[in-house]
Design a protein around this motif. Structure first.
Motif, PDB file in Angstrom:
ATOM      1  N   SER A 431       0.821  -1.218   0.000  1.00 53.31           N
ATOM      2  CA  SER A 431       0.000   0.000   0.000  1.00 53.31           C
ATOM      3  C   SER A 431       0.846   1.255   0.000  1.00 53.31           C
ATOM      4  O   SER A 431       0.529   2.256  -0.676  1.00 53.31           O
ATOM      5  N   ASP A 432       1.971   1.267   0.719  1.00 52.72           N
ATOM      6  CA  ASP A 432       2.837   2.454   0.743  1.00 52.72           C
ATOM      7  C   ASP A 432       3.496   2.683  -0.607  1.00 52.72           C
ATOM      8  O   ASP A 432       3.668   3.838  -1.059  1.00 52.72           O
ATOM      9  N   ARG A 433       3.895   1.650  -1.328  1.00 51.65           N
ATOM     10  CA  ARG A 433       4.502   1.818  -2.644  1.00 51.65           C
ATOM     11  C   ARG A 433       3.480   2.334  -3.662  1.00 51.65           C
ATOM     12  O   ARG A 433       3.781   3.205  -4.493  1.00 51.65           O
ATOM     13  N   GLU A 434       2.249   1.827  -3.570  1.00 58.10           N
ATOM     14  CA  GLU A 434       1.222   2.345  -4.474  1.00 58.10           C
ATOM     15  C   GLU A 434       0.892   3.803  -4.181  1.00 58.10           C
ATOM     16  O   GLU A 434       0.667   4.609  -5.100  1.00 58.10           O
ATOM     17  N   SER A 435       0.898   4.141  -2.880  1.00 54.31           N
ATOM     18  CA  SER A 435       0.648   5.551  -2.524  1.00 54.31           C
ATOM     19  C   SER A 435       1.754   6.452  -3.036  1.00 54.31           C
ATOM     20  O   SER A 435       1.517   7.550  -3.571  1.00 54.31           O
ATOM     21  N   LEU A 436       3.024   6.019  -2.924  1.00 53.49           N
ATOM     22  CA  LEU A 436       4.143   6.807  -3.437  1.00 53.49           C
ATOM     23  C   LEU A 436       4.060   6.941  -4.946  1.00 53.49           C
ATOM     24  O   LEU A 436       4.323   8.021  -5.514  1.00 53.49           O
ATOM     25  N   GLU A 437       3.670   5.876  -5.617  1.00 58.06           N
ATOM     26  CA  GLU A 437       3.549   5.921  -7.074  1.00 58.06           C
ATOM     27  C   GLU A 437       2.487   6.932  -7.502  1.00 58.06           C
ATOM     28  O   GLU A 437       2.707   7.740  -8.425  1.00 58.06           O
ATOM     29  N   ARG A 438       1.360   6.938  -6.837  1.00 52.67           N
ATOM     30  CA  ARG A 438       0.309   7.895  -7.179  1.00 52.67           C
ATOM     31  C   ARG A 438       0.741   9.335  -6.897  1.00 52.67           C
ATOM     32  O   ARG A 438       0.474  10.269  -7.679  1.00 52.67           O
ATOM     33  N   MET A 439       1.428   9.514  -5.750  1.00 48.72           N
ATOM     34  CA  MET A 439       1.868  10.870  -5.397  1.00 48.72           C
ATOM     35  C   MET A 439       2.849  11.416  -6.431  1.00 48.72           C
ATOM     36  O   MET A 439       2.773  12.588  -6.865  1.00 48.72           O
ATOM     37  N   THR A 455       2.186  12.676 -22.278  1.00 55.35           N
ATOM     38  CA  THR A 455       1.321  11.772 -23.036  1.00 55.35           C
ATOM     39  C   THR A 455       1.120  10.483 -22.251  1.00 55.35           C
ATOM     40  O   THR A 455       1.749  10.254 -21.207  1.00 55.35           O
ATOM     41  N   GLU A 456       0.251   9.620 -22.793  1.00 57.05           N
ATOM     42  CA  GLU A 456      -0.021   8.353 -22.115  1.00 57.05           C
ATOM     43  C   GLU A 456       1.225   7.481 -22.028  1.00 57.05           C
ATOM     44  O   GLU A 456       1.494   6.847 -21.003  1.00 57.05           O
ATOM     45  N   SER A 457       1.998   7.459 -23.093  1.00 54.56           N
ATOM     46  CA  SER A 457       3.228   6.645 -23.085  1.00 54.56           C
ATOM     47  C   SER A 457       4.244   7.195 -22.110  1.00 54.56           C
ATOM     48  O   SER A 457       4.948   6.440 -21.432  1.00 54.56           O
ATOM     49  N   GLN A 458       4.332   8.539 -22.007  1.00 55.52           N
ATOM     50  CA  GLN A 458       5.281   9.138 -21.059  1.00 55.52           C
ATOM     51  C   GLN A 458       4.845   8.869 -19.609  1.00 55.52           C
ATOM     52  O   GLN A 458       5.682   8.642 -18.728  1.00 55.52           O
ATOM     53  N   VAL A 459       3.519   8.913 -19.384  1.00 51.62           N
ATOM     54  CA  VAL A 459       3.039   8.612 -18.028  1.00 51.62           C
ATOM     55  C   VAL A 459       3.345   7.144 -17.664  1.00 51.62           C
ATOM     56  O   VAL A 459       3.754   6.839 -16.537  1.00 51.62           O
ATOM     57  N   ALA A 460       3.175   6.236 -18.629  1.00 54.17           N
ATOM     58  CA  ALA A 460       3.479   4.827 -18.366  1.00 54.17           C
ATOM     59  C   ALA A 460       4.963   4.621 -18.093  1.00 54.17           C
ATOM     60  O   ALA A 460       5.358   3.856 -17.205  1.00 54.17           O
ATOM     61  N   GLU A 461       5.797   5.327 -18.895  1.00 49.00           N
ATOM     62  CA  GLU A 461       7.247   5.221 -18.662  1.00 49.00           C
ATOM     63  C   GLU A 461       7.622   5.789 -17.309  1.00 49.00           C
ATOM     64  O   GLU A 461       8.473   5.237 -16.586  1.00 49.00           O
ATOM     65  N   LEU A 462       6.996   6.942 -16.961  1.00 46.54           N
ATOM     66  CA  LEU A 462       7.271   7.547 -15.662  1.00 46.54           C
ATOM     67  C   LEU A 462       6.841   6.615 -14.525  1.00 46.54           C
ATOM     68  O   LEU A 462       7.534   6.486 -13.505  1.00 46.54           O
ATOM     69  N   ARG A 463       5.675   5.950 -14.710  1.00 48.94           N
ATOM     70  CA  ARG A 463       5.190   5.022 -13.677  1.00 48.94           C
ATOM     71  C   ARG A 463       6.169   3.855 -13.485  1.00 48.94           C
ATOM     72  O   ARG A 463       6.420   3.416 -12.369  1.00 48.94           O
ATOM     73  N   SER A 464       6.747   3.401 -14.622  1.00 48.53           N
ATOM     74  CA  SER A 464       7.710   2.302 -14.536  1.00 48.53           C
ATOM     75  C   SER A 464       8.961   2.722 -13.784  1.00 48.53           C
ATOM     76  O   SER A 464       9.499   1.963 -12.984  1.00 48.53           O
ATOM     77  N   ARG A 465       9.449   3.966 -14.040  1.00 42.95           N
ATOM     78  CA  ARG A 465      10.649   4.443 -13.347  1.00 42.95           C
ATOM     79  C   ARG A 465      10.383   4.640 -11.858  1.00 42.95           C
ATOM     80  O   ARG A 465      11.260   4.394 -11.026  1.00 42.95           O
ATOM     81  N   VAL A 466       9.172   5.115 -11.537  1.00 42.55           N
ATOM     82  CA  VAL A 466       8.849   5.323 -10.116  1.00 42.55           C
ATOM     83  C   VAL A 466       8.838   3.983  -9.372  1.00 42.55           C
ATOM     84  O   VAL A 466       9.293   3.885  -8.226  1.00 42.55           O
ATOM     85  N   ARG A 467       8.340   2.915 -10.018  1.00 40.77           N
ATOM     86  CA  ARG A 467       8.336   1.601  -9.378  1.00 40.77           C
ATOM     87  C   ARG A 467       9.741   1.095  -9.110  1.00 40.77           C
ATOM     88  O   ARG A 467       9.964   0.321  -8.180  1.00 40.77           O
ATOM     89  N   GLN A 468      10.692   1.559  -9.931  1.00 41.19           N
ATOM     90  CA  GLN A 468      12.092   1.184  -9.726  1.00 41.19           C
ATOM     91  C   GLN A 468      12.803   2.124  -8.768  1.00 41.19           C
ATOM     92  O   GLN A 468      13.988   1.956  -8.516  1.00 41.19           O
ATOM     93  N   GLY A 469      12.097   3.136  -8.249  1.00 42.48           N
ATOM     94  CA  GLY A 469      12.676   4.054  -7.268  1.00 42.48           C
ATOM     95  C   GLY A 469      13.186   5.352  -7.845  1.00 42.48           C
ATOM     96  O   GLY A 469      13.869   6.104  -7.133  1.00 42.48           O
ATOM     97  N   ASP A 470      12.887   5.647  -9.092  1.00 40.15           N
ATOM     98  CA  ASP A 470      13.363   6.881  -9.727  1.00 40.15           C
ATOM     99  C   ASP A 470      12.363   8.005  -9.437  1.00 40.15           C
ATOM    100  O   ASP A 470      11.211   7.971  -9.883  1.00 40.15           O
TER     101      ASP A 470
END
Length: 651
Positions: A431-439, A455-470
């Motif tokens: 739950s904390d990782r999902e909250s950080l990803e949304r923030m 764009t949608e592709s940039q948001v998806a790429e950004l979401r992927s980097r956030v999951r890796q801690g970027d």
């Protein structure tokens, strides 16, 4: 199975094989049938008489066969019958009646077989009695060795026997005074004196007691040169010598019984004829041993000579009825009398009874019992409270430190979710990782880097980097606003970026905690054992202490048994090394009896020390050790094999 059981079973098996060897061949049955057919044509009265005689013969033979089965070693798990049961069986051995010559012959053989088996049973009974009487004599010899080997033990022995000596002296003084008082009464009656009053009689009797004590003091003035301490040492030395004589005499009886009693040889071509004479001679030997073992001879050679002389003078051509009477006489008279005499001599020369040895501690305990009872009554409430608290503490310890850890350990083995170790809950990190990803996504979408919406592709790429801690998008905004903290905090996104970093720190901490949690789960079984170990260790130590204090103390008992086995091996070695060798190169009867006693005890001790498979080999080696006809040198070699082959268990 003991040494005596083996000996009895071996003799019984030899007797059975001799009887099987002399059994009639199958052709004899056909000849008997033809003979019966030839006699069928004769008169009816004669036929009826023969039928009645055959019926009587068959009843007689059936009774004998029943007794033979009862006297055999295969009749019950007990190889030896009890004395009462054995006497009943011997008394029921019937004698041959009026019948045909062939029937009488067959029944006569059955009678001899029954007597032979009865003699084997009596042989085993006497051997058991002699072993039970001889083996405890070693304890008496060791006791007198301790008394004579230490002045402290001699002083203790003097204290122990002092009441007994005082009682014997008082009885002698009383008997002497009573004898003198009766003599004075006889003198007065002869002189026709008047009767005296009761007080005068007691005064006279008291004076006679004093006079008797003075006379005894004068009579023992010579012995008073020796102190009571020295007198007790002399008495102990005298008793030790008599115990040794009694032991040697009993060992000689055992040796005679084993070497000369029932020496039936199945490989003898005339064994079916000679074994009867051997049984008759052996019964005389049994009677001679039980007769002459009722007193202590001066030497064991004298005992051996008396027994052998009695056997040589005894007849060997006795009828079965005479042998039955002799066996009954041995069971009814000689064995009980020999046991009574042995008990009397052991009581007279052996170590004192427990009443004599422990009267001083018992008297001290009796005198202090009132004080102990008073202390218990005065502190009864404290003692009851202490016992109750001790019980409650023991129960709580057992439940909290043994039962509960055991339950958790079992749950861990069964993958019970309630028993799993965990530093944090399962859904906390997710739950904390999902909250950080949304923030971070919301912050990046609301604050694009170049002002151009993602764009949608940039948001998806950004979401992927956030999951890796970027968190580059957040950090750039944070770096920009940190240049003017006040303006960034009021008009910019400094506070929001800072809170996102706090959330990121929280997620990092939870990731680290999750790693620790994984390590704990991988070692959960180990931690279960670690949690259970202290309680189990304390419980085991407590149980071992209680068992060693109030139980049989198996560990100490096993050490004592091992020490006893070493001592037995030492005694066997000493017996063989110092043995009196006969002209045939064999042991004397006395040394053979001592060897049998030590082997008998060693065999019983080894049952608890040597495991099953090795125990069978050990029994085989002990049987080789008892083969006296092979010579002493062979026996010493067998003893060496026993010492190195079984040293792991016997030392």
């Amino acid at each position: 199975m003991s040494l005596v059981d083996d000996q009895v079973q071996r003799l019984d098996a030899i007797l059975d094989r001799i009887q099987l060897a002399r059994a009639a061949p199958p052709e004899a049955g056909a000849e008997t049938e033809e003979r019966e057919q030839q006699t069928q044509g004769e008169g009816g009265n004669e036929n009826g008489a023969i039928t009645a005689a055959s019926s009587a013969d068959s009843t007689h033979a059936a009774k004998l066969k029943t007794l033979i089965r009862a006297l055999s070693t295969t009749a019950s798990p007990r190889r030896l019958l009890r004395a009462t049961r054995l006497r009943e069986a011997i008394a029921q051995i019937p004698q041959s009646g009026d019948a045909s010559a062939s029937s009488i012959n067959d029944e006569h053989e059955l009678e001899w077989l029954a007597i032979g088996k009865a003699a084997i049973q009596v042989y085993g009974l006497i051997l058991n009695v002699l072993l039970d009487q001889t083996i405890p004599l070693n304890d008496s010899i060791w006791y007198w060795d301790d008394v004579l080997g230490s002045y402290a033990y001699t002083g203790l022995y003097t204290l122990q026997v002092s009441p007994q000596k005082f009682w014997h002296s008082a009885k002698e003084v009383y008997a002497d005074a009573k004898r003198r008082y009766r003599q004075n009464n006889l003198i007065r009656e002869s002189a026709q004196e008047a009767g005296q009053t009761l007080s005068e009689g007691w005064r006279e009797f008291y004076g006679l007691v004093q006079q008797s004590i003075e006379d005894r003091s004068l009579a023992h003035a010579r012995t008073r040169i020796l102190s009571p301490f020295a007198l007790c040492r002399t008495e102990a030395r005298h008793k030790q010598e008599n115990v040794k004589k009694l032991r040697e005499q009993s060992a000689t009886a055992i040796g005679l019984l084993v070497e000369e009693g029932l020496t039936i040889q199945e490989d003898d071509p005339d064994s079916h004829k000679s074994w009867k004479n051997n049984v008759s001679k052996s019964i005389w030997l049994l009677e001679g041993i039980t007769t002459h073992a009722q007193s202590v001879k001066s030497t064991w050679n004298e005992f051996e000579y008396d027994v052998i002389d009695m056997v040589d003078r005894g007849p060997t051509d006795q009828e079965p009825s005479q042998l039955v009477n002799r066996l009954l006489h041995i069971l009814d008279v000689h064995i009980p009398e020999q046991e009574r005499q042995s008990e009397r001599m052991t009581k007279e020369f052996g170590k004192p009874s427990r009443w004599i040895r422990y009267w001083a501690p018992g008297l001290l305990l009796f005198l202090s019992s009132g004080t102990l009872l008073r202390i218990f009554v005065n502190r009864r409430a404290e003692i009851v409270t202490w016992v109750r608290e001790l019980g409650a503490t023991t129960i709580d310890f057992w439940y909290n430190w043994v039962i509960e850890p055991t339950k958790r350990l079992i749950g861990t083995i069964r993958h019970d979710e309630n028993s799993e170790l965990a530093v944090m809950s399962k859904d906390s990190l997710r739950s904390d990782r999902e909250s950080l990803e949304r923030m971070v996504i919301d912050f990046a979408v609301q604050n694009p880097e170049n002002g151009t919406p993602y764009t949608e592709s940039q948001v998806a790429e950004l979401r992927s980097r956030v999951r890796q801690g970027d968190l580059t998008a957040v950090l750039k905004a944070y770096e920009k606003d940190i240049q003017s903290p006040a303006r960034g905090a009021i008009f910019g996104n400094l506070v929001r970026a800072l809170l996102i970093q706090v959330q990121k720190t929280k997620v990092d901490v939870e990731i680290a905690m999750n790693g620790i949690d994984s390590i704990l789960k991988s070692q959960e079984l180990l931690f279960g054992f670690v949690g259970l170990a202290p309680g189990m260790v304390v419980a085991i130590l407590a149980f071992r202490w209680l068992s060693s204090t109030f139980g049989r103390r198996r560990g100490i008992q096993q050490m004592q048994q091992q020490g006893g086995s070493v001592r037995l091996l030492r005694n066997i070695d000493r017996t063989l090394s110092k043995a009196t060798i006969t002209q045939d190169g064999m042991l004397s009867y006395k040394d053979n009896g001592l060897l049998l006693c030590d082997v008998h005890v060693l065999r019983q001790t080894a049952i608890k020390l040597i495991p099953g498979k090795m125990h069978r080999d050990f029994i085989e080696d002990l049987n080789d050790l008892l083969q006296t006809r092979q010579g002493v040198e062979r026996q010493l070699k067998v003893l060496q094999r026993i010492q190195w082959a079984y040293s792991k268990w016997l030392r």
